[in-house]
Enzyme design. Sequence first.
Site, PDB file in Angstrom:
ATOM      1  N   CYS A   1       0.897  13.879 -30.068  1.00 17.71           N
ATOM      2  CA  CYS A   1       0.663  13.785 -28.620  1.00 17.71           C
ATOM      3  C   CYS A   1       0.186  15.103 -28.015  1.00 17.71           C
ATOM      4  CB  CYS A   1       1.913  13.253 -27.915  1.00 17.71           C
ATOM      5  SG  CYS A   1       3.343  14.357 -27.938  1.00 17.71           S
TER       6      CYS A   1
ATOM      7  N   HIS B   1       7.109  13.882 -25.030  1.00 16.03           N
ATOM      8  CA  HIS B   1       5.836  13.180 -25.188  1.00 16.03           C
ATOM      9  C   HIS B   1       4.929  13.565 -24.030  1.00 16.03           C
ATOM     10  CE1 HIS B   1       3.212  10.098 -26.861  1.00 16.03           C
ATOM     11  NE2 HIS B   1       2.929   9.722 -25.621  1.00 16.03           N
TER      12      HIS B   1
ATOM     13  N   HIS C   1      -3.382   8.849 -24.742  1.00 13.24           N
ATOM     14  CA  HIS C   1      -2.362   9.588 -25.498  1.00 13.24           C
ATOM     15  C   HIS C   1      -2.365   9.148 -26.956  1.00 13.24           C
ATOM     16  CE1 HIS C   1       1.059   6.401 -25.444  1.00 13.24           C
ATOM     17  NE2 HIS C   1      -0.057   5.810 -25.080  1.00 13.24           N
TER      18      HIS C   1
END
Length: 342
Positions: free
Chosen positions: A258, A306, A318
């Site tokens: 990420c 994240h 993402h």
Amino acid sequence: MGSHRRPAASGLDRSTRVTVLSAAAATAAAAFGAAPVGAAPRDTPAETRTEVDRLYAQAEQATEAFNSAGERADRLRERVSTAQDRIARGQDRVNTMRGALGALAGAQYRAGGVDPSLALLLSSDPAGYLDRAATLDRVGALQAGELKELLAAQRGLAQERAEATRTLAELDRSRQAVARHKRVVERKLGEARRLLDALPPGQRDAYDRASRSGRDTLPDLGGATAPSARAAAAVAAARSAVGRPYVWGANGPSGFDCSGLTQWSYAQAGVGLPRTSQAQRYAGRQVPLSQARPGDLVAYRSDASHIGMYAGNGQVIHAPYPGAPVRYDPVGMMPVSSVTRV
């Protein structure tokens, strides 16, 4: 982690997925502890899927710890290299000063082999001798100053060496942390894979389809514009990465985790971001989610483990988790902790 599972159009074959899964668990266990390696499948497929999602979330947190330890190791390696260069230059300087002082001391010894008063009486040129004696006095004073400078240089060199030794020890500890986090992530993802493999074939296939079912096609992003040219360039880079695989610890261009995706995307715009999602959330000015614009970084969970990039019209780009490619998902797929404008 299960709350942001969305349909995705493409994915990895099973052998690649197993490799990626094995890789991603390495960073999480330092903070969370590894689940038992031989854990038995859960009583129901739903419980198994919940446990797999939990393991993926922990693996992602561990991945960010792995990235942080790796980034620290890189900085320490640079410090060690710089210190070694300084030490080498300092040693050359000390050697040069020693040689100069040694030559000067030898010359003085040879010139001073006769008592000064007797040398004056025997001299055929007393005035010239006195001039040379005055010069020798000045040379002596200069020698004393150079000796003092040499001693200071030697002390500085010893301090540099001591600091380099401490940095090398710190680098070794950081390397051990990287390896420890890597083992943890691999354990987490290995257990997740075993749990999935224990599901009945139909349930396992359904889970794999769900994990790859997010959108990798361009959704309606509305008419929002990026707040700067660099943000626009970063969004364009992130869009170009849609469909590429999640690979833990990777920051492109063939695969991403990420924070690796957001770091790589901004690098294409000429902007350097920190490696981890926790550091990236502070890489600019924070704005309310209601004011998010394309290129803003959206961090998730209270620990910012994240991160994605806002693309417009309530969508982010993402790298979700192992087995799911870079894709678009709704910005509210998980609890948002911050929005950062770089």
